[in-house]
Write a protein that holds these residues in place. Structure first.
Motif, PDB file in Angstrom:
ATOM      1  N   MET A  42       0.832  -1.201   0.000  1.00 36.50           N
ATOM      2  CA  MET A  42       0.000   0.000   0.000  1.00 36.50           C
ATOM      3  C   MET A  42       0.872   1.258   0.000  1.00 36.50           C
ATOM      4  SD  MET A  42      -3.070  -1.057   2.640  1.00 36.50           S
ATOM      5  CE  MET A  42      -3.717   0.605   2.646  1.00 36.50           C
ATOM      6  N   LYS A  43       1.934   1.233   0.793  1.00 35.82           N
ATOM      7  CA  LYS A  43       2.845   2.386   0.840  1.00 35.82           C
ATOM      8  C   LYS A  43       3.537   2.584  -0.505  1.00 35.82           C
ATOM      9  CE  LYS A  43       3.829   2.168   5.798  1.00 35.82           C
ATOM     10  NZ  LYS A  43       4.875   1.920   6.839  1.00 35.82           N
ATOM     11  N   LEU A  44       3.887   1.468  -1.131  1.00 34.68           N
ATOM     12  CA  LEU A  44       4.531   1.552  -2.440  1.00 34.68           C
ATOM     13  C   LEU A  44       3.573   2.131  -3.480  1.00 34.68           C
ATOM     14  CD1 LEU A  44       7.032   0.930  -4.139  1.00 34.68           C
ATOM     15  CD2 LEU A  44       6.117  -1.376  -4.522  1.00 34.68           C
ATOM     16  N   LYS A  45       2.324   1.690  -3.439  1.00 36.86           N
ATOM     17  CA  LYS A  45       1.329   2.215  -4.378  1.00 36.86           C
ATOM     18  C   LYS A  45       1.078   3.705  -4.118  1.00 36.86           C
ATOM     19  CE  LYS A  45      -1.227  -2.022  -5.426  1.00 36.86           C
ATOM     20  NZ  LYS A  45      -2.547  -2.727  -5.376  1.00 36.86           N
ATOM     21  N   PHE A  46       1.046   4.091  -2.843  1.00 37.53           N
ATOM     22  CA  PHE A  46       0.823   5.502  -2.509  1.00 37.53           C
ATOM     23  C   PHE A  46       1.974   6.359  -3.052  1.00 37.53           C
ATOM     24  CE2 PHE A  46       1.500   9.125   0.337  1.00 37.53           C
ATOM     25  CZ  PHE A  46       0.260   9.748   0.258  1.00 37.53           C
ATOM     26  N   ARG A  47       3.202   5.865  -2.905  1.00 42.60           N
ATOM     27  CA  ARG A  47       4.347   6.605  -3.417  1.00 42.60           C
ATOM     28  C   ARG A  47       4.266   6.728  -4.945  1.00 42.60           C
ATOM     29  NH1 ARG A  47       9.344   7.946  -1.214  1.00 42.60           N
ATOM     30  NH2 ARG A  47      10.877   8.513  -2.818  1.00 42.60           N
ATOM     31  N   GLU A  48       3.893   5.623  -5.616  1.00 49.97           N
ATOM     32  CA  GLU A  48       3.769   5.665  -7.074  1.00 49.97           C
ATOM     33  C   GLU A  48       2.692   6.660  -7.500  1.00 49.97           C
ATOM     34  OE1 GLU A  48       2.950   1.662  -8.087  1.00 49.97           O
ATOM     35  OE2 GLU A  48       5.047   0.993  -7.945  1.00 49.97           O
ATOM     36  N   LYS A  49       1.609   6.742  -6.721  1.00 55.80           N
ATOM     37  CA  LYS A  49       0.537   7.693  -7.018  1.00 55.80           C
ATOM     38  C   LYS A  49       1.032   9.141  -6.871  1.00 55.80           C
ATOM     39  CE  LYS A  49      -4.156   8.868  -5.547  1.00 55.80           C
ATOM     40  NZ  LYS A  49      -5.252   8.560  -4.580  1.00 55.80           N
ATOM     41  N   ILE A  50       1.805   9.399  -5.816  1.00 55.84           N
ATOM     42  CA  ILE A  50       2.359  10.746  -5.604  1.00 55.84           C
ATOM     43  C   ILE A  50       3.351  11.087  -6.700  1.00 55.84           C
ATOM     44  CG2 ILE A  50       3.733  12.173  -4.053  1.00 55.84           C
ATOM     45  CD1 ILE A  50       0.881  11.635  -3.083  1.00 55.84           C
ATOM     46  N   GLU A  51       4.185  10.132  -7.087  1.00 59.80           N
ATOM     47  CA  GLU A  51       5.148  10.368  -8.170  1.00 59.80           C
ATOM     48  C   GLU A  51       4.439  10.702  -9.470  1.00 59.80           C
ATOM     49  OE1 GLU A  51       7.423   6.803  -8.169  1.00 59.80           O
ATOM     50  OE2 GLU A  51       8.823   7.491  -6.610  1.00 59.80           O
ATOM     51  N   GLU A  52       3.312  10.032  -9.725  1.00 58.69           N
ATOM     52  CA  GLU A  52       2.552  10.300 -10.942  1.00 58.69           C
ATOM     53  C   GLU A  52       1.982  11.721 -10.917  1.00 58.69           C
ATOM     54  OE1 GLU A  52      -1.277   8.471 -13.442  1.00 58.69           O
ATOM     55  OE2 GLU A  52      -0.622   7.573 -11.536  1.00 58.69           O
ATOM     56  N   LYS A  53       1.438  12.129  -9.775  1.00 56.28           N
ATOM     57  CA  LYS A  53       0.886  13.483  -9.670  1.00 56.28           C
ATOM     58  C   LYS A  53       1.978  14.546  -9.812  1.00 56.28           C
ATOM     59  CE  LYS A  53      -3.204  12.502  -6.881  1.00 56.28           C
ATOM     60  NZ  LYS A  53      -3.946  12.820  -5.633  1.00 56.28           N
ATOM     61  N   ILE A  54       3.134  14.283  -9.220  1.00 57.56           N
ATOM     62  CA  ILE A  54       4.254  15.229  -9.326  1.00 57.56           C
ATOM     63  C   ILE A  54       4.729  15.338 -10.773  1.00 57.56           C
ATOM     64  CG2 ILE A  54       6.660  15.613  -8.691  1.00 57.56           C
ATOM     65  CD1 ILE A  54       4.824  16.314  -6.428  1.00 57.56           C
ATOM     66  N   ASN A  55       4.823  14.215 -11.455  1.00 56.53           N
ATOM     67  CA  ASN A  55       5.266  14.230 -12.855  1.00 56.53           C
ATOM     68  C   ASN A  55       4.264  14.969 -13.738  1.00 56.53           C
ATOM     69  OD1 ASN A  55       7.661  12.812 -12.385  1.00 56.53           O
ATOM     70  ND2 ASN A  55       6.646  10.825 -12.579  1.00 56.53           N
ATOM     71  N   ASN A  56       2.974  14.766 -13.507  1.00 53.88           N
ATOM     72  CA  ASN A  56       1.952  15.481 -14.280  1.00 53.88           C
ATOM     73  C   ASN A  56       2.049  16.985 -14.009  1.00 53.88           C
ATOM     74  OD1 ASN A  56       0.976  13.075 -15.342  1.00 53.88           O
ATOM     75  ND2 ASN A  56      -0.576  12.839 -13.740  1.00 53.88           N
ATOM     76  N   PHE A  57       2.315  17.336 -12.771  1.00 53.44           N
ATOM     77  CA  PHE A  57       2.456  18.753 -12.410  1.00 53.44           C
ATOM     78  C   PHE A  57       3.661  19.368 -13.115  1.00 53.44           C
ATOM     79  CE2 PHE A  57       4.547  21.684  -9.297  1.00 53.44           C
ATOM     80  CZ  PHE A  57       3.720  22.776  -9.519  1.00 53.44           C
ATOM     81  N   LEU A  58       4.750  18.629 -13.195  1.00 57.95           N
ATOM     82  CA  LEU A  58       5.952  19.141 -13.869  1.00 57.95           C
ATOM     83  C   LEU A  58       5.735  19.301 -15.376  1.00 57.95           C
ATOM     84  CD1 LEU A  58       8.706  17.076 -11.997  1.00 57.95           C
ATOM     85  CD2 LEU A  58       8.299  19.530 -11.810  1.00 57.95           C
ATOM     86  N   ARG A  59       4.955  18.406 -15.955  1.00 58.11           N
ATOM     87  CA  ARG A  59       4.721  18.480 -17.392  1.00 58.11           C
ATOM     88  C   ARG A  59       3.766  19.615 -17.770  1.00 58.11           C
ATOM     89  NH1 ARG A  59       5.069  12.668 -17.078  1.00 58.11           N
ATOM     90  NH2 ARG A  59       2.819  12.565 -16.651  1.00 58.11           N
ATOM     91  N   ASP A  60       2.979  20.067 -16.803  1.00 57.26           N
ATOM     92  CA  ASP A  60       2.028  21.153 -17.056  1.00 57.26           C
ATOM     93  C   ASP A  60       2.777  22.483 -17.025  1.00 57.26           C
ATOM     94  OD1 ASP A  60      -0.025  22.953 -17.227  1.00 57.26           O
ATOM     95  OD2 ASP A  60      -1.264  22.018 -15.667  1.00 57.26           O
ATOM     96  N   GLY A  61       2.961  23.102 -18.152  1.00 60.98           N
ATOM     97  CA  GLY A  61       3.740  24.336 -18.217  1.00 60.98           C
ATOM     98  C   GLY A  61       3.029  25.553 -17.680  1.00 60.98           C
ATOM     99  N   GLU A  62       1.705  25.483 -17.499  1.00 64.17           N
ATOM    100  CA  GLU A  62       0.960  26.649 -17.035  1.00 64.17           C
ATOM    101  C   GLU A  62       0.747  26.662 -15.520  1.00 64.17           C
ATOM    102  OE1 GLU A  62      -2.677  26.772 -19.185  1.00 64.17           O
ATOM    103  OE2 GLU A  62      -1.711  27.133 -21.127  1.00 64.17           O
ATOM    104  N   THR A  63       0.772  25.508 -14.897  1.00 60.15           N
ATOM    105  CA  THR A  63       0.508  25.426 -13.457  1.00 60.15           C
ATOM    106  C   THR A  63       1.776  25.745 -12.662  1.00 60.15           C
ATOM    107  OG1 THR A  63      -1.124  23.699 -13.896  1.00 60.15           O
ATOM    108  CG2 THR A  63      -0.413  23.987 -11.613  1.00 60.15           C
ATOM    109  N   LYS A  64       1.654  26.658 -11.714  1.00 58.94           N
ATOM    110  CA  LYS A  64       2.804  27.060 -10.905  1.00 58.94           C
ATOM    111  C   LYS A  64       2.880  26.322  -9.581  1.00 58.94           C
ATOM    112  CE  LYS A  64       2.541  31.757 -12.805  1.00 58.94           C
ATOM    113  NZ  LYS A  64       2.380  33.199 -12.461  1.00 58.94           N
ATOM    114  N   THR A  65       1.722  25.930  -9.044  1.00 62.64           N
ATOM    115  CA  THR A  65       1.690  25.278  -7.739  1.00 62.64           C
ATOM    116  C   THR A  65       0.606  24.211  -7.718  1.00 62.64           C
ATOM    117  OG1 THR A  65       1.427  25.670  -5.345  1.00 62.64           O
ATOM    118  CG2 THR A  65       0.096  27.010  -6.841  1.00 62.64           C
ATOM    119  N   TYR A  66       0.739  23.279  -6.775  1.00 62.36           N
ATOM    120  CA  TYR A  66      -0.244  22.201  -6.646  1.00 62.36           C
ATOM    121  C   TYR A  66      -0.464  21.923  -5.163  1.00 62.36           C
ATOM    122  CZ  TYR A  66      -2.576  17.688  -7.115  1.00 62.36           C
ATOM    123  OH  TYR A  66      -3.476  16.666  -7.036  1.00 62.36           O
TER     124      TYR A  66
END
Length: 227
Positions: A42-66
């Motif tokens: 469960m902890k591993l899946k949670f980390r993978e979920k956070i990594e996915e959200k962080i990567n999506n945030f980085l790819r979004d050139g218009e969003t400054k904060t999350y």
């Protein structure tokens, strides 16, 4: 048989676990291992979920904060770790065990100290009001500095240059308005200088001379007295 052997032989042996008890302990151990493995997954899946959200945030050139939702202490530690690896700036806000959450920023849009302080107070960040507040603080600092510089300064009631200018001219007025300085030796005459070093004859002669001058001035002195 020695003494120790006889003592041990006379002691009651520990009760042997039954087959049912052994099976129960085995099942409990297997269940604990399964729960540990499940929690780890469960902890591993949670980390993978956070990594996915962080990567999506980085790819979004218009969003400054999350802003992440409310999380417990362990989950927030995962978010902070992933954000740091990704090169983001992260801060926690809110009350522990109530509404504590994490917000991340891209480094080029990192929040200033005023914005972070406002968010920690639960207030909405207003850059215009913050600018006004800083300007007021700087104005107060300059005012206090000016007050400190003039706190012991004595200003004359009249301008001596203008006072004497119409009488003796502008240049002479400037000379007349020169600053006077106190005599540093005033009141510091030594005791030796205060002693009367005249002789008795000198004192008596000065007294007689003073009397004669007074008589001459009054016109009462005679030729015989003068001789």
């Amino acid at each position: 048989m020695d003494l120790l052997g006889s003592i041990l032989g006379s002691m009651d042996k520990p009760p042997q676990a039954t087959e049912e008890e052994r099976l129960k302990k085995k099942k409990e151990k297997e269940l604990a291992l399964k729960l540990q493995a499940k929690e780890k997954q469960m902890k591993l899946k949670f980390r993978e979920k956070i990594e996915e959200k962080i990567n999506n945030f980085l790819r979004d050139g218009e969003t400054k904060t999350y802003k992440f939702p409310t999380m417990d202490k362990y989950q927030r530690s995962i978010v902070h770790d992933v954000a740091e690896i990704a090169g983001l700036v992260s801060f926690s806000f809110g009350i522990e065990d109530v509404d504590r959450y994490i917000q991340v920023w891209k480094k080029e849009f990192s929040p200033c100290d005023g914005e972070i302080a406002a968010m920690r107070r639960g207030e909405e960040w207003d850059p215009v009001k913050e600018k006004q507040r800083k300007e007021e603080e700087e104005w107060h600092e300059r005012l206090e500095l000016e007050r400190a510089r003039t706190v012991n300064k004595i200003k004359p009631k009249t301008d001596y240059k203008e006072k004497y200018e119409h009488l003796i001219g502008k240049d002479a007025a400037l000379d007349a308005a020169r600053k006077t300085e106190a005599n540093k030796q005033y009141g510091m005459v030594s005791a030796e200088s205060k002693k009367d070093k005249r002789t008795v004859e000198q004192v008596q002669a000065e007294i007689r001379a003073k009397k004669l001058r007074r008589l001459e001035e009054s016109g009462d002195v005679t030729q015989g007295q003068m001789l």
